[in-house]
Design an enzyme around this catalytic site. Structure first.
Site, short mmCIF file in Angstrom:
data_model
loop_
_atom_site.label_atom_id
_atom_site.label_comp_id
_atom_site.label_asym_id
_atom_site.label_seq_id
_atom_site.Cartn_x
_atom_site.Cartn_y
_atom_site.Cartn_z
N GLN A 19 0.81 -1.22 0.00
CA GLN A 19 0.00 0.00 0.00
C GLN A 19 0.85 1.27 0.00
O GLN A 19 0.31 2.36 -0.22
CB GLN A 19 -0.95 0.00 1.21
CG GLN A 19 -0.23 0.14 2.54
CD GLN A 19 -1.16 -0.02 3.73
OE1 GLN A 19 -1.68 -1.11 3.99
NE2 GLN A 19 -1.39 1.06 4.46
N CYS A 25 -5.26 0.47 3.57
CA CYS A 25 -5.35 -0.94 3.93
C CYS A 25 -6.76 -1.48 3.70
O CYS A 25 -6.93 -2.64 3.30
CB CYS A 25 -4.94 -1.13 5.39
SG CYS A 25 -5.87 -0.12 6.54
N HIS A 161 -6.19 -1.18 11.54
CA HIS A 161 -5.59 -1.72 10.32
C HIS A 161 -6.45 -2.84 9.76
O HIS A 161 -6.83 -3.76 10.49
CB HIS A 161 -4.18 -2.23 10.63
CG HIS A 161 -3.39 -2.63 9.42
ND1 HIS A 161 -3.34 -1.88 8.27
CD2 HIS A 161 -2.61 -3.72 9.18
CE1 HIS A 161 -2.56 -2.48 7.38
NE2 HIS A 161 -2.11 -3.61 7.91
#
Lengths: 214, 237
Positions: A19, A25, A161
């Protein structure tokens, strides 16, 4: 559920992506899930575009973060996803360059999974890789093995995340989740992070979801 | 390895005035090390700085040429404010060249070099190596750790192709790297699984930087989540 399962062994997982310096994410987690769903319905594994979501998903905030639930809804609205090759990742938000002519995969709806890790494992083994999210504090310095940080390092309510559960099993008697990350292959175990399974660690059970391809 | 630049070529040496605070600190440190390495009964102190310069090399390297004279203090008294003998009795014992490597962000100093000769002689001779000068004190161990840390940081920079624009930025990243090593050690010591933690490509980022660049704070805001249908449980074995 079987004692162990790994979708990497069954051709449902594309190579690890990166990324870059962008909080996207959520896009990688969702495309990873749809890649798996598309493979299971159609038998072909196609690498799908995250940049399309970064640029065109108006419900989310591109590199400043997003939510899988919004991303599924945006993909439904857009009409599907282009391939990685057609709409390549740059790691910066740009104007939307999506064209429906290049769509190679679509979804019909999305589902929220149970918060019970045993049920998540059973669902994964039966239905494919799962989009999840977790508290990533211990991930910054992770190199290999099964990570089992103390709860104080990994508050399950501070989820920050999004990743992809691709399998589970045991290593030397330690149950773990095999997690596909999006920080490149030079992170962790060839791009993967292994997290202790069975105590809702780091909030891994909180945000399981999947697209549905009919 | 100490002479090889870590972040680029070292800066040019800059001459210093005796009043420079960094120089004063370096002189005190050199004096202390000098006295540890001699068998003299009395403390000797710098009575005159002949020349001094500093150079930016992974910190600050001071090069000092100084005259050292006996004081009236016995070593055992450990007094800082020792008077020199009156001028008539003053014995100019030695002229020494010191190189002191100061790493301000770690609060550590290392005596890289010491060459001394009696004041009457013309050329200095190396009287001691650093290893001989200093018994393995906790300070010496700290210095070894500093060198080890610098080695690790250098390896990290090469492995992950890290480049920093200025010496200041490199110094700051080294500090963060050091702090992160401690965090990784803590995670390692308390981990209940089989994980290994340590230097990763994110080791020069603070927790806040890492979070703002790579993570996604929206995920924890429950009220933003769009409701989805619950998945049916798995059916078969």
């Amino acid at each position: 559920a079987p004692d162990s399962w790994d979708w990497r062994d069954h051709g449902a997982v594309t190579s690890v992506k990166n990324q870059g310096m962008c909080g996207s994410c959520w896009a990688f987690s969702v495309t990873g899930n749809i890649e798996g769903q598309w493979f299971l319905k159609n038998g072909t594994l196609v690498s799908l575009s995250e940049q399309e979501l970064v640029d065109c998903d108006k419900l989310d905030n591109a590199c400043r973060g997003g939510l899988p639930s919004n991303a599924y809804a945006s993909i439904e609205t857009l009409g599907g996803l282009e391939t990685e090759a057609d709409y390549s990742y740059t790691g910066h938000k740009a104007s939307c360059d999506f064209t429906s002519k290049k769509v190679v995969a679509y979804i019909n709806s999305s589902l929220e999974l149970s918060k019970d890790e045993k049920e998540i494992a059973a669902w994964l083994a039966e239905n494919g890789p799962v989009s999840v999210a977790l508290n990533a504090f211990a991930m910054q310095f992770y190199k290999k093995g099964v990570s089992h940080p103390l709860r104080i390092f990994c508050n399950p309510w501070m989820i920050d995340h999004a990743v992809l559960l691709v399998g589970y099993g045991e290593r030397k008697g330690i149950p773990f989740w095999a997690i596909k990350n999006s920080w490149g292959e030079d992170y962790g175990e060839q791009g993967y992070y292994n997290l202790y399974r069975g105590s809702k660690l780091c909030g891994i059970n909180q945000m399981g979801s999947s697209a549905v391809v009919n | 390895d100490l002479d090889r630049p870590l972040f680029g070529p070292p800066g040019s040496p800059v001459k210093l005035l005796d009043s420079d605070p960094g120089l004063k600190k370096a002189v005190l440190f050199a004096e202390e090390r000098y006295n540890l390495g001699t068998n003299a009964m009395h403390l000797r102190r710098v009575s005159r700085i002949i020349s001094a310069s500093k150079q930016l090399v992974k910190g600050i390297r001071y090069t000092i040429t100084a005259e050292l004279s006996n004081t009236q203090c016995k070593k055992s008294s450990m007094l800082r404010t020792c008077d020199f003998y009156p001028e008539s009795h003053k014995l100019k014992t030695e002229v020494c060249l010191f190189e002191v490597w100061d790493i301000p962000w770690q609060g550590s100093s290392t005596l890289l070099r010491q060459k001394c000769h009696p004041a009457a002689e013309s050329s200095p001779k190396e009287t001691n190596s650093v290893d001989e000068l200093v018994p393995p004190t906790s300070q010496a161990l700290q210095e070894q750790e500093s060198v080890k840390l610098l080695g690790m940081f250098k390896e990290f920079m090469v492995k992950y192709n890290k480049g920093y624009r200025t010496q200041e930025e490199a110094d700051q990243r080294l500090q963060i790297f050091h702090q992160n090593l401690k965090t990784a050690e803590k995670l390692q010591s308390l981990d209940q699984g089989s994980a290994e933690y340590g230097v990763t490509k994110f080791s020069d980022l603070t927790e806040e930087e890492f979070s703002s660049i790579y993570l996604n704070p929206l995920l924890s805001q429950r009220n933003l989540h769009r409701p989805m249908k619950p998945a049916a449980p798995a059916r078969g074995p």
